[in-house]
Scaffold this motif. Structure first.
Motif, mmCIF file in Angstrom:
data_model
loop_
_atom_site.group_PDB
_atom_site.id
_atom_site.type_symbol
_atom_site.label_atom_id
_atom_site.label_comp_id
_atom_site.label_asym_id
_atom_site.label_seq_id
_atom_site.Cartn_x
_atom_site.Cartn_y
_atom_site.Cartn_z
ATOM 1 N N LEU A 1 56.361 29.413 19.290
ATOM 2 C CA LEU A 1 57.816 29.424 19.407
ATOM 3 C C LEU A 1 58.249 28.134 20.072
ATOM 4 C CD1 LEU A 1 58.534 33.102 20.525
ATOM 5 C CD2 LEU A 1 58.683 32.108 18.239
ATOM 6 N N LEU A 2 59.251 27.491 19.494
ATOM 7 C CA LEU A 2 59.777 26.235 20.054
ATOM 8 C C LEU A 2 61.292 26.266 19.971
ATOM 9 C CD1 LEU A 2 57.630 23.395 18.387
ATOM 10 C CD2 LEU A 2 57.693 23.968 20.812
ATOM 11 N N PRO A 3 61.980 25.695 20.969
ATOM 12 C CA PRO A 3 63.436 25.565 20.834
ATOM 13 C C PRO A 3 63.768 24.650 19.657
ATOM 14 C CG PRO A 3 62.704 25.040 23.080
ATOM 15 C CD PRO A 3 61.476 25.137 22.229
ATOM 16 N N ALA A 4 64.899 24.907 19.006
ATOM 17 C CA ALA A 4 65.289 24.171 17.792
ATOM 18 C C ALA A 4 65.178 22.652 17.972
ATOM 19 C CB ALA A 4 66.714 24.552 17.400
ATOM 20 N N GLY A 5 65.599 22.154 19.132
ATOM 21 C CA GLY A 5 65.642 20.712 19.366
ATOM 22 C C GLY A 5 64.273 20.053 19.466
ATOM 23 N N GLU A 6 63.212 20.846 19.610
ATOM 24 C CA GLU A 6 61.875 20.255 19.800
ATOM 25 C C GLU A 6 60.987 20.321 18.558
ATOM 26 O OE1 GLU A 6 60.087 21.998 23.314
ATOM 27 O OE2 GLU A 6 61.966 21.772 24.418
ATOM 28 N N ILE A 7 61.457 21.017 17.526
ATOM 29 C CA ILE A 7 60.585 21.269 16.372
ATOM 30 C C ILE A 7 60.251 19.974 15.606
ATOM 31 C CG2 ILE A 7 60.249 22.628 14.273
ATOM 32 C CD1 ILE A 7 62.377 24.580 15.335
ATOM 33 N N TYR A 8 61.275 19.173 15.345
ATOM 34 C CA TYR A 8 61.049 17.977 14.524
ATOM 35 C C TYR A 8 59.990 17.069 15.158
ATOM 36 C CZ TYR A 8 61.765 13.714 11.856
ATOM 37 O OH TYR A 8 61.558 12.611 11.072
ATOM 38 N N THR A 9 60.147 16.786 16.454
ATOM 39 C CA THR A 9 59.220 15.888 17.149
ATOM 40 C C THR A 9 57.806 16.465 17.155
ATOM 41 O OG1 THR A 9 61.077 15.304 18.536
ATOM 42 C CG2 THR A 9 58.950 14.545 19.275
ATOM 43 N N ALA A 10 57.694 17.780 17.383
ATOM 44 C CA ALA A 10 56.366 18.426 17.395
ATOM 45 C C ALA A 10 55.698 18.297 16.030
ATOM 46 C CB ALA A 10 56.508 19.893 17.792
ATOM 47 N N LEU A 11 56.496 18.417 14.986
ATOM 48 C CA LEU A 11 55.971 18.318 13.618
ATOM 49 C C LEU A 11 55.580 16.867 13.311
ATOM 50 C CD1 LEU A 11 55.624 20.398 11.336
ATOM 51 C CD2 LEU A 11 57.905 19.784 10.509
ATOM 52 N N GLU A 12 56.411 15.950 13.748
ATOM 53 C CA GLU A 12 56.164 14.528 13.504
ATOM 54 C C GLU A 12 54.884 14.070 14.204
ATOM 55 O OE1 GLU A 12 58.946 11.885 15.390
ATOM 56 O OE2 GLU A 12 58.844 10.451 13.727
ATOM 57 N N ARG A 13 54.684 14.541 15.441
ATOM 58 C CA ARG A 13 53.514 14.123 16.220
ATOM 59 C C ARG A 13 52.260 14.902 15.871
ATOM 60 N NH1 ARG A 13 56.534 13.698 22.064
ATOM 61 N NH2 ARG A 13 57.772 11.852 21.545
ATOM 62 N N GLY A 14 52.422 15.970 15.079
ATOM 63 C CA GLY A 14 51.257 16.782 14.735
ATOM 64 C C GLY A 14 50.888 17.797 15.813
ATOM 65 N N THR A 15 51.777 17.985 16.790
ATOM 66 C CA THR A 15 51.557 19.034 17.791
ATOM 67 C C THR A 15 51.583 20.395 17.100
ATOM 68 O OG1 THR A 15 52.872 17.631 19.247
ATOM 69 C CG2 THR A 15 52.299 19.821 20.086
ATOM 70 N N ILE A 16 52.412 20.486 16.051
ATOM 71 C CA ILE A 16 52.352 21.651 15.162
ATOM 72 C C ILE A 16 52.112 21.136 13.742
ATOM 73 C CG2 ILE A 16 53.796 23.187 16.575
ATOM 74 C CD1 ILE A 16 56.160 22.576 14.713
ATOM 75 N N ASP A 17 51.545 22.022 12.884
ATOM 76 C CA ASP A 17 51.208 21.634 11.512
ATOM 77 C C ASP A 17 52.259 22.074 10.512
ATOM 78 O OD1 ASP A 17 48.418 20.739 12.179
ATOM 79 O OD2 ASP A 17 48.249 22.845 12.783
ATOM 80 N N ALA A 18 53.108 23.013 10.932
ATOM 81 C CA ALA A 18 54.069 23.576 9.989
ATOM 82 C C ALA A 18 55.193 24.261 10.755
ATOM 83 C CB ALA A 18 53.376 24.598 9.086
ATOM 84 N N THR A 19 56.323 24.415 10.076
ATOM 85 C CA THR A 19 57.418 25.198 10.656
ATOM 86 C C THR A 19 58.213 25.864 9.546
ATOM 87 O OG1 THR A 19 59.347 25.171 12.133
ATOM 88 C CG2 THR A 19 59.155 23.314 10.621
ATOM 89 N N GLU A 20 58.707 27.052 9.845
ATOM 90 C CA GLU A 20 59.711 27.631 8.957
ATOM 91 C C GLU A 20 61.029 27.443 9.664
ATOM 92 O OE1 GLU A 20 61.627 31.002 9.042
ATOM 93 O OE2 GLU A 20 61.580 30.363 11.118
ATOM 94 N N TRP A 21 62.138 27.492 8.928
ATOM 95 C CA TRP A 21 63.448 27.459 9.568
ATOM 96 C C TRP A 21 64.320 28.480 8.856
ATOM 97 C CZ3 TRP A 21 65.034 26.699 14.098
ATOM 98 C CH2 TRP A 21 66.338 26.343 14.415
ATOM 99 N N VAL A 22 65.116 28.088 7.886
ATOM 100 C CA VAL A 22 65.945 29.078 7.182
ATOM 101 C C VAL A 22 65.831 28.867 5.672
ATOM 102 C CG1 VAL A 22 68.228 30.130 6.973
ATOM 103 C CG2 VAL A 22 67.526 29.156 9.174
ATOM 104 N N GLY A 23 66.569 27.885 5.190
ATOM 105 C CA GLY A 23 66.555 27.559 3.760
ATOM 106 C C GLY A 23 67.075 26.148 3.622
#
Ligand code: CA
Length: 364
Positions: free
Chosen positions: A204-226
């Motif tokens: 779980l990540l706050p909305a504002g942190e997802i992009y950076t985590a994905l960009e840096r590879g801290t996470i491998d994937a994310t769902e959002w809405v559509g």
């Protein structure tokens, strides 16, 4: 204006006044209240969304405008975006205690209070928006929701639906079940619990942190809405594999009131809130469809490719949903009851959906 037109107009206006001004009690000669003379009522509603948040936030603003117009200005709703009056996820408690009169949010945020609440947002691989609307209105869903929320002095209405959400953005393609093992993915709710059974590490990540985590590879994937909301987050720039959805097939949003406050309102005001909520529920769903279609076109133009999860992933997810349901049902009688109602309705509605819309969509 010609005299005849004036008379016609006056007659029409007179008819409108008597139509909206009379309650059944007035017509029957009993004691009554004229809505035009009703004391002005003001309600404070908080949302879990930022100000002007597309579709979800703007839809609530329109709801408030509609309520004011329908009530001839006698019922006014002041909408507070997240963190203005109360924090985004404190709206449930603030409404329950009567600090505010209502909120717009999503039921699965409150699963910590009662695991059954997650089901009022829908079930992974379960019913779609139109079927969930039927379950709520004609299959016992509303009765259960209002009974369980009643324990918190709350009275809920459906207040929007996202439609089928996309499966998410992945940095690498998913070719098999094995590719999911150990993957770090931002995915909340029952979908996250199902993914955990498939070897994913849900985060779980706050909305504002997802992009950076994905960009840096801290996470491998994310769902959002559509597409409509995802495109604004820019995920396509750092995780180009966009998968079709299964984990949130029709997430219900809610407009929920403090129960005592709602019941203290007059019949007309309660009816106005009821139909304004119905209208918001339908409009938000259709706005999501429209905006998703437009955003999908844009995503395709910048080269985003859409993928389906391999059949073995979907088959494993189906099994995992059953495991999650069995575990939660063993822990919570409320979850068990709500799930049983949902499942019975799914068994009823699916054969009709299959030979009507599903059949038609496959051939058109
Ligand atoms: Ca989602």
């Amino acid at each position: 204006m010609k005299r005849r037109d004036f008379v016609k107009g006056a007659l029409a206006a007179g008819a409108a006044v008597s139509f909206t001004g009379c309650t059944r009690e007035m017509i029957e000669g009993k004691k009554s209240v004229n809505i035009a003379r009703r004391k002005k009522v003001k309600l404070k509603i908080a949302t879990s969304w930022p100000a002007n948040f597309p579709i979800m936030g703007t839809g609530v603003d329109r709801f408030a405008e509609k309520v004011k117009a329908m009530s001839g200005g006698t019922l006014e709703i002041k909408v507070y975006p997240k963190n203005i009056l109360v924090p985004a996820l404190a709206v449930f408690d603030a409404t329950s205690s009567g600090q505010i009169d209502g909120f717009h949010s999503g039921p699965y945020y409150w699963k910590g209070k009662n695991p059954a609440f997650a089901l009022f947002s829908g079930l992974p691989l379960g019913m779609v928006a139109s079927e969930l609307n039927c379950w709520m209105n004609y299959g016992g869903g509303y009765e259960l929701w209002r009974e369980l929320y009643g324990r918190y002095n709350l009275y809920p209405f459906m207040g929007g639906n996202t439609g089928v959400q996309m499966g998410g953005w992945f940095r690498k393609p998913i070719g098999s079940l094995a590719d999911l093992k150990g993957l770090k993915m931002r995915i909340p709710g029952l979908g996250g619990e199902v993914m955990a059974k498939l070897g994913v590490n849900p985060i779980l990540l706050p909305a504002g942190e997802i992009y950076t985590a994905l960009e840096r590879g801290t996470i491998d994937a994310t769902e959002w809405v559509g597409p409509a909301l995802d495109i604004r987050m820019g995920f396509y720039k750092v995780a180009p594999y966009y998968y079709t959805g299964w984990h949130e097939p029709g997430s219900i949003l809610e407009i929920t009131f403090n129960k005592a406050r709602f019941e203290s309102l007059g019949d007309e005001h309660r009816a106005i809130l009821h139909y304004a909520a119905e209208s918001m529920n339908s409009e938000m769903y259709h706005e999501f469809m429209d905006q998703n279609a437009r955003a999908l076109e844009k995503l395709k133009k910048v080269g985003v490719k859409i993928y389906d999860f391999p059949p073995e992933v979907i088959a494993a997810a189906k099994k995992a949903v059953q495991q999650v349901v069995a575990e939660q049902s063993a822990e919570s009688d409320d979850f068990k009851r709500v799930y049983a109602s949902m499942e019975a309705y799914y068994r009823l509605i699916k054969p009709w959906t299959d030979i009507s819309e599903a059949r038609y969509l496959a051939i058109r």
